[in-house]
Enzyme design. Structure first.
Site, PDB file in Angstrom:
ATOM      1  N   ASP A   2      20.073-154.146 -14.342  1.00 56.05           N
ATOM      2  CA  ASP A   2      19.987-153.308 -15.536  1.00 56.05           C
ATOM      3  C   ASP A   2      20.050-151.830 -15.167  1.00 56.05           C
ATOM      4  OD1 ASP A   2      19.724-155.561 -17.071  1.00 56.05           O
ATOM      5  OD2 ASP A   2      17.535-155.443 -17.233  1.00 56.05           O
ATOM      6  N   ASP A  46      18.258-149.327 -15.677  1.00 59.34           N
ATOM      7  CA  ASP A  46      16.977-148.677 -15.948  1.00 59.34           C
ATOM      8  C   ASP A  46      16.208-148.537 -14.631  1.00 59.34           C
ATOM      9  OD1 ASP A  46      16.131-151.241 -15.359  1.00 59.34           O
ATOM     10  OD2 ASP A  46      15.466-151.729 -17.390  1.00 59.34           O
ATOM     11  N   ASP A  51      13.584-150.205 -13.435  1.00 62.05           N
ATOM     12  CA  ASP A  51      13.356-151.479 -12.756  1.00 62.05           C
ATOM     13  C   ASP A  51      14.631-151.975 -12.077  1.00 62.05           C
ATOM     14  OD1 ASP A  51      10.684-151.688 -13.275  1.00 62.05           O
ATOM     15  OD2 ASP A  51      10.908-152.927 -15.061  1.00 62.05           O
ATOM     16  N   GLU A  67      20.093-159.777 -12.071  1.00 71.03           N
ATOM     17  CA  GLU A  67      18.667-159.607 -12.361  1.00 71.03           C
ATOM     18  C   GLU A  67      18.271-160.479 -13.557  1.00 71.03           C
ATOM     19  OE1 GLU A  67      15.860-156.054 -14.237  1.00 71.03           O
ATOM     20  OE2 GLU A  67      17.834-155.571 -13.422  1.00 71.03           O
TER      21      GLU A  67
END
Length: 634
Positions: free
Chosen positions: A499, A501, A503, A426
């Site tokens: 990541d 998280d 997103d 990402e």
């Protein structure tokens, strides 16, 4: 030329396996494998016998229980296995069924007209592969019982009490000398039992887990049968016609049931069954259905003047957005292969074709508004298919036939796909770090800019126009959809590294949705993984520890006490190249989650929920499943 070695190969070298010995010697021949799938196949074999009783009209309820000691019991209220003595064998019918491979009521035609267990090895195989098994039969006002150890009866069938009902109960504990694991999984069992309840309307099937800390129970019973099946498959999708179209007919002891409903999506979802067996590879019943559907919709288009005189819709056009379940039950099914995944009875093609043609024609004639909407949708699909064809040709010439790899791909030097892996990373920042820290021999890096297109909501020509998707298809080298060829893959492991998280999770789901819809064999054959980067870096003096979850952090804190430095990683870009490699990319120290598809229907349902049109269902799913699991079994 050297002389061949005889090594004593004569009549003495020929071994004859008696009774159930062949099953214990070669279990894979009878249940497919000795892994978790083979373990649960034992339960299916017993349940199938109870289903046969239901098909014959004698059983209304089946209970499956995972008991506190880890054993499993299956009981029904059918007629019970016959308890009388078989003169030729000088044993009870119960013992013969449990100890002889090809014994049962499914061979002579007198026991069952319809049966899913073709080979007649169900109960005997379960018996052979169990450490112990207990069978109880309620029949003629008496309760009979017999116990076996690894297939060997410990005593004759005995009367142990009275009974005011009829039925059979089989309790068994799988043999850990045979199976890789003997721990039953509730969720795996419930999926098959729910499916069986859909396929046998009105039949009640319950599953209960009595193990400590895992107690739960569900009862599946669907008076609407496969109508509810289709409704569940379409859950989360926007449907075009509110009601599920259903019809059933019987021709010469062959029963055909069809349920179908269209949604606004672009993919088709057709599930076929024969005698309750999931015919994953389709067969003649699927062919008959498809031919009839295409013919009827085209005729409706001509009658309604929506189609021009020479205009014709293809089968692909009329099936866009279709969800359907076809279930046939026939006296003598013929399956191609031991796995029973493709129906071969040629007469079923014409029977299904005839029934679907008659019933669907009748329905569309009585509902011209629905017919017009269906034809119009198919015409739109035809135009989109033409646009997709042009996009495919353009993609093939511009991307697939080009020898140039994507510019942002940092490829590995090893050319043997079995040694190689590619990280989908990402963002350019994390991608740059990964390129610096990787093992250049076997690890390739493909940075992805932002979120890729949600393929669940896009037609093919839009998907093929997406730059990130173009880069992945080109880098992987094995094509997509109908042109996919797994033998041409350039990497053995495709690893999603995002990541930790919200997103990152969304990007991961977008990637998995793309793989599932466009390159499904990659998931089915275990080539897709998820990387687990650490959440925390804890420094105490010169010692550095990485924690991959809040639980790990808490355990560390309890172990070392206070006075340490804590860093929370918000993204991959916060780690330097060495840290990223050691924690997330080093094959010796990293943790990867393999993505697998245990159940196609469940996977389809999950991706529709996560990427579909109804955010409230997506939110509910995430809230219910917001936990880390070691294996992501989609």
């Amino acid at each position: 030329m050297s002389e061949p070695l005889n090594q004593g190969y004569d009549q003495g070298a020929i071994q004859v396996l008696e009774g159930l010995e062949p099953v214990r010697k070669r279990p894979g021949m009878y249940i497919g494998s000795t892994d978790i799938k083979g373990l649960h196949h034992l339960v299916t074999e017993i349940v199938d016998n109870s289903i046969d009783e239901a098909l014959a009209g004698y059983c209304t309820h089946i209970e499956v229980v995972i008991r506190p000691d880890g054993s499993c019991s299956v009981s029904d209220n059918g007629r019970g296995i016959p308890t009388g003595i078989i003169p030729k064998e000088n044993k009870s019918a119960v013992e013969v069924v449990l100890t002889k491979l090809h014994a049962g009521g499914k061979f002579g035609g007198g026991g069952y007209k319809i049966s899913g267990g073709l080979h007649g090895v169900g109960l005997s195989v379960v018996n052979a592969l169990s450490e112990w098994l207990e069978v109880e039969v309620r029949q003629n006002g008496k309760l009979f019982r017999q116990i076996y150890n690894r297939g060997i009866p410990q005593r004759d069938l005995q009367v142990v009490g009275e009974a005011d009902t009829t039925g059979t109960k089989v309790t068994f504990f799988p043999d850990d000398e045979i199976f890789e694991t003997v721990v039953f999984q509730y969720d795996v069992m419930r999926l098959r039992l729910r499916e069986l309840a859909y396929l046998n309307k009105g039949l009640s099937i319950s599953i209960e887990d009595q193990r400590e800390g895992q107690e739960r129970k569900e009862v599946f019973c669907y008076e609407g049968g496969i109508i509810h099946f289709v409704e569940n498959l379409n859950k989360g999708r926007e449907v075009i016609f509110p009601a599920v179209l259903y019809f059933e007919d019987v021709i010469n002891d062959n029963t055909v049931e069809c349920a179908l409903q269209y949604n606004t999506g672009y993919s088709e979802s057709i599930h076929t069954f024969a005698n309750n067996i999931n015919t994953e590879e389709g067969g003649v019943h699927l062919e008959g259905f498809k031919t009839a559907l295409t013919k009827v919709v085209n005729e409706a288009g001509q009658k309604l003047k929506v189609l021009k005189e020479n205009e014709k819709l293809s089968g692909e056009d009329v099936r866009e957005g279709l969800t359907a379940v076809i279930s046939v039950k026939l006296p003598e099914p013929q399956f191609e292969g031991q796995t029973k995944t493709k129906l071969g009875n040629s007469e079923m093609r014409s029977i299904v074709n005839r029934i679907v043609t008659e019933k669907l024609c009748e329905y569309l004639e009585e509902n011209p508004k629905v017919a017009k909407e269906l034809v119009s949708k198919s015409v739109t699909a035809q135009r989109a298919r033409e646009a997709a064809r042009k996009a495919r040709e353009s993609f093939r010439k511009g991307v697939m036939e080009s020898t140039t790899l994507p510019g942002k791909l940092a490829d590995c030097s090893d050319t043997d796909p079995l040694n190689c892996e590619i990280y989908l990373v990402e963002g350019d920042s994390a991608g740059g770090t990964a390129k610096q820290g990787r093992d250049r021999q076997i690890q390739a890096i493909l940075p992805l800019r932002g979120k890729i297109l949600n393929v669940e909501k896009a037609r093919l020509h839009r998907v093929l126009d997406n730059e990130e998707i173009k880069a992945m298809i080109k880098a992987f080298g094995c094509g997509y959809k109908d042109e996919f060829d797994i033998t041409k893959r350039r990497y053995d492991r495709i690893i999603c590294m995002t990541d930790a998280d919200v997103d990152g999770s969304h990007i991961r789901i977008l990637l998995l949705t793309f793989f599932f819809r466009f390159m499904r064999p990659l998931i089915e054959q275990g080539h897709v993984y998820i990387a687990l980067p650490p959440l925390y870096k804890v420094t105490k003096g010169k010692d550095v520890t990485y924690c991959y979850s809040d639980i790990e952090l808490k355990e560390y804190q309890e172990k070392v006490g206070g006075r340490y430095e804590l860093q929370r990683y918000k993204g991959l870009g916060e780690m330097n190249a060495h840290q990223l490699y050691e924690t997330t990319m080093n094959p010796e120290t990293r943790t990867l989650l393999r993505v697998t598809v245990e159940d196609a229907e469940a996977a389809d349902e999950i991706f529709t929920l996560l990427m579909g049109e109804q955010p409230e269902l997506r939110r509910a799913f995430i809230e219910e499943n917001a936990k880390l699991v070691k294996e992501l079994d989609i």
